[in-house]
Design a protein around this motif. Structure first.
Motif, mmCIF file in Angstrom:
data_model
loop_
_atom_site.group_PDB
_atom_site.id
_atom_site.type_symbol
_atom_site.label_atom_id
_atom_site.label_comp_id
_atom_site.label_asym_id
_atom_site.label_seq_id
_atom_site.Cartn_x
_atom_site.Cartn_y
_atom_site.Cartn_z
ATOM 1 N N ARG A 256 14.215 6.567 0.753
ATOM 2 C CA ARG A 256 13.106 5.128 1.021
ATOM 3 C C ARG A 256 12.348 5.983 2.753
ATOM 4 O O ARG A 256 12.808 7.211 3.166
ATOM 5 N N GLY A 257 11.724 4.848 3.120
ATOM 6 C CA GLY A 257 10.925 5.047 4.312
ATOM 7 C C GLY A 257 11.565 5.634 5.611
ATOM 8 O O GLY A 257 12.750 4.694 5.552
ATOM 9 N N THR A 258 10.680 5.809 5.674
ATOM 10 C CA THR A 258 11.675 6.345 7.860
ATOM 11 C C THR A 258 11.131 5.123 8.625
ATOM 12 O O THR A 258 10.547 4.897 8.421
ATOM 13 N N ASP B 54 21.714 1.942 -1.351
ATOM 14 C CA ASP B 54 20.261 2.134 -0.669
ATOM 15 C C ASP B 54 19.333 0.908 0.078
ATOM 16 O O ASP B 54 17.690 1.072 -0.378
ATOM 17 N N ARG B 55 19.439 -0.606 -0.143
ATOM 18 C CA ARG B 55 19.197 -1.188 -0.221
ATOM 19 C C ARG B 55 19.581 -2.228 0.882
ATOM 20 O O ARG B 55 20.643 -2.240 1.532
ATOM 21 N N GLY B 56 18.737 -2.617 1.987
ATOM 22 C CA GLY B 56 19.075 -2.892 3.208
ATOM 23 C C GLY B 56 19.738 -4.356 3.317
ATOM 24 O O GLY B 56 19.504 -5.087 2.717
ATOM 25 N N GLU C 141 11.872 -4.542 0.987
ATOM 26 C CA GLU C 141 10.684 -3.629 0.740
ATOM 27 C C GLU C 141 9.452 -2.790 0.719
ATOM 28 O O GLU C 141 8.952 -2.171 0.139
ATOM 29 N N TRP C 142 9.071 -3.646 2.076
ATOM 30 C CA TRP C 142 8.204 -1.902 2.828
ATOM 31 C C TRP C 142 8.543 -0.669 2.770
ATOM 32 O O TRP C 142 8.600 0.655 2.101
ATOM 33 N N LEU C 143 10.397 -0.252 2.599
ATOM 34 C CA LEU C 143 11.205 0.490 2.684
ATOM 35 C C LEU C 143 11.583 1.183 1.817
ATOM 36 O O LEU C 143 11.574 2.418 1.600
ATOM 37 N N ALA C 144 12.263 0.104 0.736
ATOM 38 C CA ALA C 144 12.752 1.218 -0.673
ATOM 39 C C ALA C 144 11.896 1.713 -1.633
ATOM 40 O O ALA C 144 12.371 2.530 -2.193
ATOM 41 N N GLY C 145 10.462 1.251 -1.381
ATOM 42 C CA GLY C 145 9.855 1.546 -2.469
ATOM 43 C C GLY C 145 9.956 1.774 -3.729
ATOM 44 O O GLY C 145 10.561 0.329 -4.016
ATOM 45 N N GLY D 288 9.009 5.068 -0.680
ATOM 46 C CA GLY D 288 9.252 4.281 0.886
ATOM 47 C C GLY D 288 7.991 4.562 1.790
ATOM 48 O O GLY D 288 8.313 5.715 1.995
ATOM 49 N N ARG D 289 7.234 3.488 2.444
ATOM 50 C CA ARG D 289 6.659 3.991 3.145
ATOM 51 C C ARG D 289 7.645 3.979 4.837
ATOM 52 O O ARG D 289 8.487 3.394 5.271
#
Length: 571
Positions: free
Chosen positions: A43-45, A153-155, A165-169, A197-198
């Protein structure tokens, strides 16, 4: 003859297996040993505005089993239960419930060393899978901003949910050959390229967030209060530098605390803003052309009968001007001003400042607040609205509204994303906005209600507010203490709003929320290297707070132990 028949049979069988029914048997073999497996992605930092990590993903290992195979070696279930730290009966029941399946999670998110100890026992049907787990270095300090993720690992809350959606990749996928123990013996082909993720860079400044959190906890302890919120906003672009709440929770804990503690109260909970609304009543008055900052208004004898109710000040404040209504926080003065304005105009001004609708921050569950339609206002409702009763706002809405005054009449949506495009809308004449800022500076003087909100070497403009808590059928003797303000007043940069619920003992906004405002604003201005704009002499009020000595002030006429009540509930 027999050998010839046997040989012929073998040839026919070989042809059948390798030619006639080759595809069938290939599919059957693949079904047993060829598998499509996911390729997990990190997941994105999430970073603060200075690049400090606020949420990171760390690799972990999950243990799973093939119940069909494991149950064939039932004698090792007890060994597995011991390794997992599970009750053997519970583990057996789980396996038997899924006896017709080939996959069952046994334990998720173990550190690699612990997982290795389990796998080293080489129990048939037990294998592992690489995953990622979210970690929050700042713990409860950032909890309400970031939220948390679930075991997959979903928000689930906060910005983790808003930007999921942005973070999950997107996980990849590959086809592999597994042996009978479930081990991968060969990668066959890559089916889908993994997309990590971004990164997300927030507007939050971790240093200011910690500062605000410490001061909020200190204030709640000092006044035995039950909860509170602080918002710090950059008035130039609407970026949220800090938003903290108490009580909080640890997002790294499995249970994530009580549900009530997870609310970002600064955006989801509403309060009656009390006298902090008087700044916007005065804005409407100046815009109407009927009033000027020095227009006199008689508030004697400190009360005003109105349609069977009584509007009260805490004392007879006598003859004031419009500026004095803010300085001394006169409910009678604010009500008299409001009653000279049309319902439509006063409502329009409040609406332009953002009251009654969501700020547009994009935070999940943000409350829009309540601004009653002007057609429903009677004279009492109109009068009490002028000093902050009869409407509901979030602390973030109040910060957004004061940012309009700080930014020459321009309204922006607060944003949690650094550098986000955030267009502004002109909602108030810049000259009126600057005039009100100058008027609000008088609140932070010995004659005003906000002396304890002063910041040494900086000009501060702001307004205190105190309101009773509304309950069904009226109000109770529990209070909400508020202070909203901006600095440096000569060229405003920061807006800070402090809201404290249920303080014990002293409960007015100037005394309870004012000192917290002062400490947060002072620290934030210095952390951001914003130059001072006040080089006058300063004195202490005896409680560690500072205020400017103005011309004609031989000594402060403020008693540190005094209280100035601003309840304003009509009788």
């Amino acid at each position: 003859m027999l050998l010839t028949l046997a040989g012929t049979g073998l040839v026919v069988r070989a042809v059948d297996l390798q030619v006639v029914r080759k595809e069938f048997y290939q599919e059957q073999g693949d079904a047993r040993y060829l598998r499509e497996v996911p390729i997990p992605v990190s997941r994105g930092t999430i970073l603060d505005r200075n690049g400090e990590p606020l949420a990171v993903s760390t690799p972990v290992v999950s243990i799973w089993a093939n119940p069909q195979e494991l149950l064939q070696h039932g004698g090792r279930v007890s060994e597995l239960a011991e390794a997992l730290g599970m009750d053997e009966t519970v583990l057996k029941a789980k396996l038997e419930q899924r006896a017709d399946k080939e996959f069952l999670y046994l334990k998720r998110h173990l550190n690699p060393d612990d997982a290795k100890q389990i796998l080293d026992r080489k129990i048939p049907g037990v294998s592992s899978q690489r995953e990622f787990r979210r970690y929050y270095p700042s713990g409860e300090v950032m909890a309400h901003v970031l939220g948390f993720t679930n075991i997959d690992d979903r928000g689930q809350e906060g910005l983790e949910l808003a930007f999921d959606e942005w973070l999950a990749g997107k996980p990849g996928a590959k086809r592999v050959i597994r042996d009978r123990l479930g081990h991968v013996v060969e990668d066959v082909e890559l089916l889908r390229e993994p997309q990590p993720g971004r990164e997300l860079t927030l507007s939050i400044d971790r240093r200011i967030q910690y500062l605000a959190y410490r001061q909020l906890k200190r204030t709640l302890l000092e006044h035995s209060a039950t909860s509170g919120s602080i918002v710090v906003l950059d008035a130039r672009n609407g970026e949220i530098l800090a938003t903290v709440n108490q009580p909080s929770y640890n997002p790294n804990a499995v249970n994530n605390g009580e549900t009530a503690s997870r609310r970002n109260r600064a955006l989801t909970d509403v309060v009656e803003p009390g006298s902090t609304m008087k700044a916007f009543t005065v804005a409407a008055a100046l815009e109407s052309g009927k009033w000027k900052p020095n227009t006199p208004i008689d508030t004697s004898p400190g009360s005003m009968p109105l349609a069977g109710h009584i509007i009260r000040d805490t004392s007879n404040k006598g003859l004031l001007d419009v500026t004095g209504v803010l300085t001394r926080s006169s409910n009678v003065g604010a009500a008299k001003i409001a009653l000279t304005l049309s319902n439509e105009h006063l409502y329009d001004v409040f609406k332009r400042f953002g009251f009654g609708e969501s700020t547009g921050s994009g935070f999940p569950g943000e409350a829009p607040g309540v601004l009653p339609a002007y057609k429903s206002w009677g004279v009492v409702e109109k009068a009490t609205l002028s000093y902050g009763y009869g409407l509901n706002v979030t602390p973030m809405q109040l910060a957004q509204a004061y940012a309009v005054l700080a930014d020459n009449g321009r309204l922006r949506a607060p944003t949690f994303v650094k550098g986000a495009q955030n267009p502004d809308t002109a909602v108030l004449d810049p000259n009126i906005a600057r005039t009100i800022v100058t008027m609000l500076e008088t609140v932070i003087t010995p004659r005003g209600t906000g002396l304890r909100a002063a910041v040494r070497n900086y000009r501060v403009a702001g307004k205190s507010g105190t309101s009773r808590r509304a309950v069904a059928g009226g109000y109770e003797s529990r209070y909400i203490s508020t202070f909203a303000g901006l600095a440096p007043a000569s060229n405003p940069r920061l807006v800070v709003v402090v809201v404290i619920h249920d303080p014990q003992g002293a409960y007015t906004g100037g005394i309870v929320a004012g000192p917290a405002f002062s400490r947060v604003m002072d620290g934030a201005l210095r952390l951001l290297d914003i130059p001072p704009d006040n080089v006058e002499k300063w004195y202490s009020d005896g409680s560690g707070n500072w205020a400017p000595v103005e011309a004609g002030d031989a000594a402060p006429d403020y008693a540190p132990g005094a209280t100035s009540f601003e309840e304003g509930v009509p009788e």
